[in-house]
Design an enzyme around this catalytic site. Structure first.
Site, PDB file in Angstrom:
ATOM      1  N   CYS A   2      -3.534 -13.250 -10.790  1.00  0.00           N
ATOM      2  CA  CYS A   2      -2.283 -13.476 -10.052  1.00  0.00           C
ATOM      3  C   CYS A   2      -1.119 -13.133 -10.976  1.00  0.00           C
ATOM      4  O   CYS A   2      -0.993 -13.695 -12.064  1.00  0.00           O
ATOM      5  CB  CYS A   2      -2.193 -14.923  -9.592  1.00  0.00           C
ATOM      6  N   GLY A  92       6.526 -10.215   4.942  1.00  0.00           N
ATOM      7  CA  GLY A  92       6.922  -9.334   3.848  1.00  0.00           C
ATOM      8  C   GLY A  92       6.566  -9.853   2.470  1.00  0.00           C
ATOM      9  O   GLY A  92       7.092  -9.366   1.466  1.00  0.00           O
ATOM     10  N   HIS A  97       1.745 -15.690  -4.633  1.00  0.00           N
ATOM     11  CA  HIS A  97       1.997 -16.938  -5.376  1.00  0.00           C
ATOM     12  C   HIS A  97       3.389 -17.341  -4.914  1.00  0.00           C
ATOM     13  O   HIS A  97       4.357 -16.585  -5.132  1.00  0.00           O
ATOM     14  CB  HIS A  97       1.922 -16.669  -6.888  1.00  0.00           C
ATOM     15  N   HIS A  99       7.041 -18.173  -3.989  1.00  0.00           N
ATOM     16  CA  HIS A  99       8.273 -18.014  -4.765  1.00  0.00           C
ATOM     17  C   HIS A  99       9.452 -17.985  -3.813  1.00  0.00           C
ATOM     18  O   HIS A  99       9.318 -17.620  -2.639  1.00  0.00           O
ATOM     19  CB  HIS A  99       8.228 -16.736  -5.608  1.00  0.00           C
ATOM     20  N   HIS A 101      13.366 -16.574  -3.473  1.00  0.00           N
ATOM     21  CA  HIS A 101      14.394 -15.664  -3.975  1.00  0.00           C
ATOM     22  C   HIS A 101      15.745 -16.376  -3.874  1.00  0.00           C
ATOM     23  O   HIS A 101      16.116 -16.851  -2.792  1.00  0.00           O
ATOM     24  CB  HIS A 101      14.471 -14.405  -3.108  1.00  0.00           C
TER      25      HIS A 101
HETATM   26  P1  AMP Z   1       8.006 -10.929  -2.106  1.00  0.00           P
HETATM   27  O1  AMP Z   1       8.128  -9.575  -1.468  1.00  0.00           O
HETATM   28  O2  AMP Z   1       8.793 -11.991  -1.395  1.00  0.00           O
HETATM   29  O3  AMP Z   1       6.560 -11.318  -2.334  1.00  0.00           O
HETATM   30  O4  AMP Z   1       8.716 -10.799  -3.505  1.00  0.00           O
HETATM   31  C1  AMP Z   1       8.088 -10.376  -4.663  1.00  0.00           C
HETATM   32  C2  AMP Z   1       9.172 -10.071  -5.644  1.00  0.00           C
HETATM   33  O5  AMP Z   1       8.609 -10.033  -6.943  1.00  0.00           O
HETATM   34  C3  AMP Z   1       9.863  -8.716  -5.408  1.00  0.00           C
HETATM   35  O6  AMP Z   1      11.260  -8.936  -5.195  1.00  0.00           O
HETATM   36  C4  AMP Z   1       9.586  -7.955  -6.702  1.00  0.00           C
HETATM   37  O7  AMP Z   1      10.674  -7.145  -7.098  1.00  0.00           O
HETATM   38  C5  AMP Z   1       9.320  -9.079  -7.688  1.00  0.00           C
HETATM   39  N1  AMP Z   1       8.480  -8.710  -8.835  1.00  0.00           N
HETATM   40  C6  AMP Z   1       7.322  -8.026  -8.826  1.00  0.00           C
HETATM   41  N2  AMP Z   1       6.826  -7.921 -10.075  1.00  0.00           N
HETATM   42  C7  AMP Z   1       7.690  -8.571 -10.893  1.00  0.00           C
HETATM   43  C8  AMP Z   1       7.748  -8.821 -12.302  1.00  0.00           C
HETATM   44  N3  AMP Z   1       6.797  -8.373 -13.152  1.00  0.00           N
HETATM   45  N4  AMP Z   1       8.803  -9.514 -12.786  1.00  0.00           N
HETATM   46  C9  AMP Z   1       9.776  -9.962 -11.968  1.00  0.00           C
HETATM   47  N5  AMP Z   1       9.776  -9.770 -10.632  1.00  0.00           N
HETATM   48  C10 AMP Z   1       8.758  -9.083 -10.095  1.00  0.00           C
HETATM   49 ZN    ZN Z   2      -0.587 -17.624  -9.156  1.00  0.00          ZN
END
Ligand code: AMP
Ligand code: ZN
Length: 113
Positions: A2, A92, A97, A99, A101
């Site tokens: 993950c 989307g 995991h 999170h 925004h």
């Molecule tokens: P979601 O589409 O809501 O699952 O958001 C995933 C977010 O994770 C996207 O905005 C990506 O730009 C961000 N993301 C993916 N890989 C990384 C990383 N290594 N470091 C920071 N953000 C990331």
């Molecule tokens: Zn995780």
């Protein structure tokens, strides 16, 4: 494997904004706004429904809200901001995991919500 567990464990680098026992907050790698911080529970939950139905959900959801408040203070988002959670494929969600925004640093006029 993950991606966000690896970031929480420090195996993959991130730009930390705020951290406490329950959450890590770091800059999104592909920012959609001047401020774009991800608030990530350190415990793995797939998504927000998993928090609702899993153990420790209340503890982590409260920690998320406190972390959002800290991020807003640290980033100077006194005028307001938006919190987004994408849940599941149709929502989307690309990283499975949970999170949140935190998006701000501009006036968010155009929106569908
Ligand atoms: P979601 O589409 O809501 O699952 O958001 C995933 C977010 O994770 C996207 O905005 C990506 O730009 C961000 N993301 C993916 N890989 C990384 C990383 N290594 N470091 C920071 N953000 C990331
Ligand atoms: Zn995780």
């Amino acid at each position: 494997m993950c991606l966000f567990c690896d970031i929480v464990e420090g195996k993959i680098p991130s730009t930390k904004v705020y951290e406490n026992d329950e959450v890590l907050c770091f800059n999104d790698i592909s920012p959609a706004a001047p401020v774009h911080v991800l608030v990530v529970p350190k415990k793995h939950f797939d998504n927000i429904r998993d928090i609702a139905n899993g153990e420790d959900g209340a503890r982590y959801l409260l920690a998320v809200s406190k972390a959002i408040d800290e991020v807003a203070r640290i980033k100077g988002l006194e005028g307001g901001f938006r919190v987004v959670n994408n849940c599941g494929e149709d929502g989307g969600q690309t990283v499975n995991h949970v999170h949140f925004h935190v998006v701000g640093g501009l006036k968010l006029n155009e929106h569908i919500l």
